[in-house]
Design a protein around this motif. Structure first.
Motif, PDB file in Angstrom:
ATOM      1  N   THR A  40       0.824  -1.211   0.000  1.00 35.08           N
ATOM      2  CA  THR A  40       0.000   0.000   0.000  1.00 35.08           C
ATOM      3  C   THR A  40       0.861   1.266   0.000  1.00 35.08           C
ATOM      4  OG1 THR A  40      -2.004   0.965   0.945  1.00 35.08           O
ATOM      5  CG2 THR A  40      -0.311   0.298   2.505  1.00 35.08           C
ATOM      6  N   LEU A  41       2.051   1.212   0.594  1.00 30.35           N
ATOM      7  CA  LEU A  41       2.943   2.369   0.558  1.00 30.35           C
ATOM      8  C   LEU A  41       3.469   2.610  -0.856  1.00 30.35           C
ATOM      9  CD1 LEU A  41       4.904   1.782   3.884  1.00 30.35           C
ATOM     10  CD2 LEU A  41       3.096   3.458   3.460  1.00 30.35           C
ATOM     11  N   VAL A  42       3.804   1.534  -1.565  1.00 35.14           N
ATOM     12  CA  VAL A  42       4.250   1.677  -2.951  1.00 35.14           C
ATOM     13  C   VAL A  42       3.114   2.221  -3.808  1.00 35.14           C
ATOM     14  CG1 VAL A  42       5.108   0.434  -4.987  1.00 35.14           C
ATOM     15  CG2 VAL A  42       5.988  -0.142  -2.718  1.00 35.14           C
ATOM     16  N   ASP A  43       1.901   1.757  -3.538  1.00 39.62           N
ATOM     17  CA  ASP A  43       0.746   2.235  -4.295  1.00 39.62           C
ATOM     18  C   ASP A  43       0.556   3.739  -4.130  1.00 39.62           C
ATOM     19  OD1 ASP A  43      -1.797   1.803  -5.806  1.00 39.62           O
ATOM     20  OD2 ASP A  43      -2.691   2.463  -3.916  1.00 39.62           O
ATOM     21  N   GLN A  44       0.888   4.271  -2.961  1.00 37.42           N
ATOM     22  CA  GLN A  44       0.701   5.695  -2.695  1.00 37.42           C
ATOM     23  C   GLN A  44       1.852   6.556  -3.209  1.00 37.42           C
ATOM     24  OE1 GLN A  44      -0.124   6.338   1.525  1.00 37.42           O
ATOM     25  NE2 GLN A  44      -1.063   4.325   1.621  1.00 37.42           N
ATOM     26  N   SER A  45       2.977   5.952  -3.518  1.00 36.80           N
ATOM     27  CA  SER A  45       4.188   6.710  -3.820  1.00 36.80           C
ATOM     28  C   SER A  45       4.338   6.974  -5.320  1.00 36.80           C
ATOM     29  CB  SER A  45       5.419   5.953  -3.315  1.00 36.80           C
ATOM     30  OG  SER A  45       6.603   6.654  -3.632  1.00 36.80           O
ATOM     31  N   ASP A  46       4.812   8.171  -5.660  1.00 39.12           N
ATOM     32  CA  ASP A  46       5.133   8.456  -7.054  1.00 39.12           C
ATOM     33  C   ASP A  46       6.607   8.164  -7.349  1.00 39.12           C
ATOM     34  OD1 ASP A  46       6.329  10.512  -5.676  1.00 39.12           O
ATOM     35  OD2 ASP A  46       5.558  12.122  -6.955  1.00 39.12           O
ATOM     36  N   LYS A  47       7.308   7.591  -6.384  1.00 38.57           N
ATOM     37  CA  LYS A  47       8.698   7.181  -6.560  1.00 38.57           C
ATOM     38  C   LYS A  47       8.832   5.686  -6.256  1.00 38.57           C
ATOM     39  CE  LYS A  47       9.755  11.587  -6.936  1.00 38.57           C
ATOM     40  NZ  LYS A  47       9.963  12.201  -8.272  1.00 38.57           N
ATOM     41  N   ALA A  48       9.903   5.085  -6.737  1.00 41.57           N
ATOM     42  CA  ALA A  48      10.247   3.740  -6.275  1.00 41.57           C
ATOM     43  C   ALA A  48      10.656   3.821  -4.810  1.00 41.57           C
ATOM     44  CB  ALA A  48      11.380   3.161  -7.118  1.00 41.57           C
ATOM     45  N   LEU A  49      10.434   2.744  -4.069  1.00 44.47           N
ATOM     46  CA  LEU A  49      10.744   2.730  -2.645  1.00 44.47           C
ATOM     47  C   LEU A  49      11.685   1.576  -2.318  1.00 44.47           C
ATOM     48  CD1 LEU A  49       7.202   3.355  -1.069  1.00 44.47           C
ATOM     49  CD2 LEU A  49       8.994   5.042  -1.526  1.00 44.47           C
ATOM     50  N   MET A  50      12.661   1.869  -1.444  1.00 41.34           N
ATOM     51  CA  MET A  50      13.535   0.816  -0.931  1.00 41.34           C
ATOM     52  C   MET A  50      13.396   0.791   0.584  1.00 41.34           C
ATOM     53  SD  MET A  50      17.385  -0.139  -1.979  1.00 41.34           S
ATOM     54  CE  MET A  50      18.191  -1.639  -1.383  1.00 41.34           C
ATOM     55  N   PHE A  51      12.982  -0.354   1.097  1.00 41.99           N
ATOM     56  CA  PHE A  51      12.755  -0.548   2.526  1.00 41.99           C
ATOM     57  C   PHE A  51      13.973  -1.281   3.086  1.00 41.99           C
ATOM     58  CE2 PHE A  51       8.755  -0.439   0.258  1.00 41.99           C
ATOM     59  CZ  PHE A  51       7.965   0.410   1.020  1.00 41.99           C
ATOM     60  N   HIS A  52      14.788  -0.572   3.861  1.00 42.21           N
ATOM     61  CA  HIS A  52      16.056  -1.133   4.334  1.00 42.21           C
ATOM     62  C   HIS A  52      15.897  -1.960   5.611  1.00 42.21           C
ATOM     63  CE1 HIS A  52      18.837   1.047   1.579  1.00 42.21           C
ATOM     64  NE2 HIS A  52      17.805   1.870   1.494  1.00 42.21           N
ATOM     65  N   ASP A  53      14.818  -1.761   6.355  1.00 46.08           N
ATOM     66  CA  ASP A  53      14.634  -2.463   7.632  1.00 46.08           C
ATOM     67  C   ASP A  53      13.219  -3.026   7.664  1.00 46.08           C
ATOM     68  OD1 ASP A  53      14.579  -3.429  10.189  1.00 46.08           O
ATOM     69  OD2 ASP A  53      15.051  -1.530  11.183  1.00 46.08           O
ATOM     70  N   VAL A  54      13.057  -4.207   7.073  1.00 45.80           N
ATOM     71  CA  VAL A  54      11.756  -4.872   7.037  1.00 45.80           C
ATOM     72  C   VAL A  54      11.657  -5.776   8.268  1.00 45.80           C
ATOM     73  CG1 VAL A  54      10.198  -6.339   5.699  1.00 45.80           C
ATOM     74  CG2 VAL A  54      11.792  -4.799   4.523  1.00 45.80           C
ATOM     75  N   ILE A  55      10.686  -5.511   9.094  1.00 43.43           N
ATOM     76  CA  ILE A  55      10.584  -6.183  10.394  1.00 43.43           C
ATOM     77  C   ILE A  55      10.490  -7.696  10.216  1.00 43.43           C
ATOM     78  CG2 ILE A  55       9.133  -6.467  12.437  1.00 43.43           C
ATOM     79  CD1 ILE A  55       8.303  -3.516  12.063  1.00 43.43           C
ATOM     80  N   GLY A  56      11.378  -8.419  10.907  1.00 41.02           N
ATOM     81  CA  GLY A  56      11.381  -9.870  10.864  1.00 41.02           C
ATOM     82  C   GLY A  56      12.278 -10.464   9.804  1.00 41.02           C
ATOM     83  N   TYR A  57      12.929  -9.620   8.998  1.00 41.59           N
ATOM     84  CA  TYR A  57      13.757 -10.103   7.888  1.00 41.59           C
ATOM     85  C   TYR A  57      15.124  -9.420   7.906  1.00 41.59           C
ATOM     86  CZ  TYR A  57       9.242 -11.749   6.189  1.00 41.59           C
ATOM     87  OH  TYR A  57       8.024 -12.361   6.085  1.00 41.59           O
TER      88      TYR A  57
END
Length: 541
Positions: A40-57
């Motif tokens: 849903t965050l990517v859907d809202q963004s007009d930019k590509a997103l990189m998530f550096h701290d994904v909880i549990g991974y």
């Protein structure tokens, strides 16, 4: 390292990410983010997103890298969108065969046998009604004893730590290879490369004829050979500079296991599919691998449309048509609708229509004179694309090859590939079509997870990030009790137990599947196998 601004033929996936970052087209989020919020965050963004701290991974996730026309143009090293078509056409005319290499950074970590654990990979859920976590950017390479190599992009729904499905309901070369292996009673080895440059994504997305290697088309787009690494547990190569590679086998089970639902390129929720199972034999990856989650539907669209332009233009040239403009419309999902303007001579309107209708899965074609703007009415055409059957609403050419993901097609028996009528215009939902086919994609947590908050520094609560086997078994029993009362979507289960980190919930569901308790109802919701809600499996073909 390149400066991130100028593209070279040897640009890697990581180089492309750096170029997006330098151009302000990639936003880095370093705070903890729940994987359930990524789509849903990517859907809202007009930019590509990189998530550096994904909880549990322990692995970052990047998504949305080709989710806009601008980034698609950048990915191909072009300055405008029509140049992509020209680049693809040149690659088809002058393919560059791949080369084999002995080693690559993909082999920095090799996990086989009991060490294979797909739950270690940060595979996001996408939409509210998805049947489970889906691998969406896997470039699949397979080999048939008679027809040779094939590459394509297919999705895989994670079912257990080393078991997925593969969505191959559409008639194509990959399905043919799997069918031939199934009829011979043998598994079909495949490699699944994840985290690749859009060059390889586009090449593998082109529907080449049997015997033509899509990786050679990717090489033609790139301007140099694609490097393929040797399989470690299967005799099939993989793309050598991938972030992650899964070596696997499509099991000879037939099209009998429920899979889905999933938010499709149609901008609608697809139905429950019946597909074969895939056993993952090994995971190869970089030490610092980045997981790429291709975001549906738009990240699928911008590089899919040029493959249609190229084929349509060639068909029209062969028919001797003087073409002004072609629009493979967004309203038609870049798959089904074409508007063509021509400098017409007598009878050529009909000739152009027949030529264009012979291409791929094109369903509706409008041929207009050169004074008509072909780039118009996106929403109207979307309605036509998703809610019309030509043989039901306007019969023109019945019995032509169809695409099973077309939600306007009447249901067919499991394993039977539907046919379509070409051209037709009643853009209302037809009688007898299940209403759930027209549920629009809705992303989970859209009312609480807002991209502006995360850019400003919001961090999600981390929840319980670890659990013993007994605790996971206890959670599995709680889930079983929940879905025993009524079917529930996978996403609803993940939300109901959000005090656990997502991988724990996923493992509990995997445990239910492994003990043959977890099943799905006809709408793709989780239920108990053998319950009154459970979808009934067909006989294997």
């Amino acid at each position: 390292m390149k400066d991130g601004r100028e593209q070279q033929d040897d640009e890697t996936f990581r180089d492309f990410l750096e170029r997006l970052r330098a151009a302000g087209e990639l936003v880095d989020l370093h705070q903890p983010v729940d994987i359930r919020h990524i789509a849903t965050l990517v859907d809202q963004s007009d930019k590509a997103l990189m998530f550096h701290d994904v909880i549990g991974y322990d692995m970052p996730v990047v998504s949305g890298i080709i989710r806009s026309q601008k980034r698609a143009i950048m990915s191909m090293g072009c300055t405008d969108y029509p140049q992509i078509e020209a680049k693809l056409k040149a690659a088809i005319d002058a393919p560059v065969s791949p080369v084999r290499v002995e080693t690559s950074s993909t082999l920095e970590v090799i996990q086989t046998g009991d060490d294979v654990d797909l739950y270690e990979l940060p595979i996001p859920m996408s939409s509210v009604h998805d049947g489970g976590p889906m691998i969406t950017a896997g470039i699949v390479i397979s080999r048939d004893p008679e027809y040779g190599m094939n590459s394509g992009i297919y999705r895989f729904m994670v079912k257990e730590r080393n078991l997925t499905g593969i969505d191959i309901v559409t008639p194509n070369n990959m399905r043919l290879f799997a069918q031939r292996a199934y009829e011979a009673g043998r598994p079909l080895p495949i490699s699944i490369s994840i985290g690749n440059h859009p060059y390889e994504i586009m090449g593998s997305g082109f529907r080449a004829p049997l015997g033509m290697d899509e990786m050679a088309i990717a090489g033609g787009i790139r301007g140099m050979p694609v490097a393929l690494g040797a399989g470690q547990t299967i005799d099939v190569p993989h793309i050598a500079d991938s972030e992650i590679v899964l070596e696997a086998e499509i099991l000879p089970t037939g099209w009998v296991h429920p899979e889905g639902r999933f938010g499709e390129f149609t901008r609608l929720m697809g139905g429950l599919h019946w597909n074969p199972l895939v056993r993952v034999k090994s995971v190869l990856r970089r030490k610092d691998a980045v997981y790429y989650a291709l975001h549906m539907p738009w990240e699928n669209t911008w590089l899919a449309a040029p493959t249609r332009y190229t084929a349509i233009r060639q068909a029209l040239k062969t028919a001797g048509i003087n073409v002004k403009d072609i629009n493979v419309t967004l309203g038609g999902c870049a798959f089904w609708h074409v508007v063509i303007s021509i400098r017409k001579q007598a009878g050529e309107g009909k000739n152009a229509l027949l030529a264009a209708l012979s291409v791929m899965d094109i369903k509706h074609v409008v041929v207009v004179d050169e004074d008509i703007d072909v780039f118009d009415a996106t929403d109207v055409e979307w309605a036509i694309a998703t809610r019309v059957q030509g043989d039901r609403d306007v019969i023109v050419i019945p019995g032509a090859r169809g695409k099973p993901l077309d939600p306007s097609l009447a249901p067919t028996p499991v394993g039977v590939v539907p046919t379509t009528a070409k051209v037709g215009i009643d853009a209302t939902i037809g009688e007898g079509i299940p209403k759930e086919r027209f549920e629009r994609i809705a992303y989970a947590y859209a009312d609480t997870a807002k991209i502006d908050d995360y850019v400003a520094g919001k961090a999600d609560a981390e929840g319980r990030a670890a659990a013993e086997h007994a605790e996971i078994a206890e959670l599995a029993d709680k889930i079983a009790d929940m879905i025993g009362k009524e079917p529930v979507y996978y996403q609803a289960i993940a939300e109901a137990f959000s005090d656990y980190a997502f991988p724990i919930v996923a493992r509990a569901l995997g445990q239910l599947h492994a003990t043959e308790r977890l099943w799905q109802d006809p709408r793709g919701r989780m239920c108990l196998r053998g319950s009154d809600f459970a979808a009934k499996p067909p006989t294997a073909r």
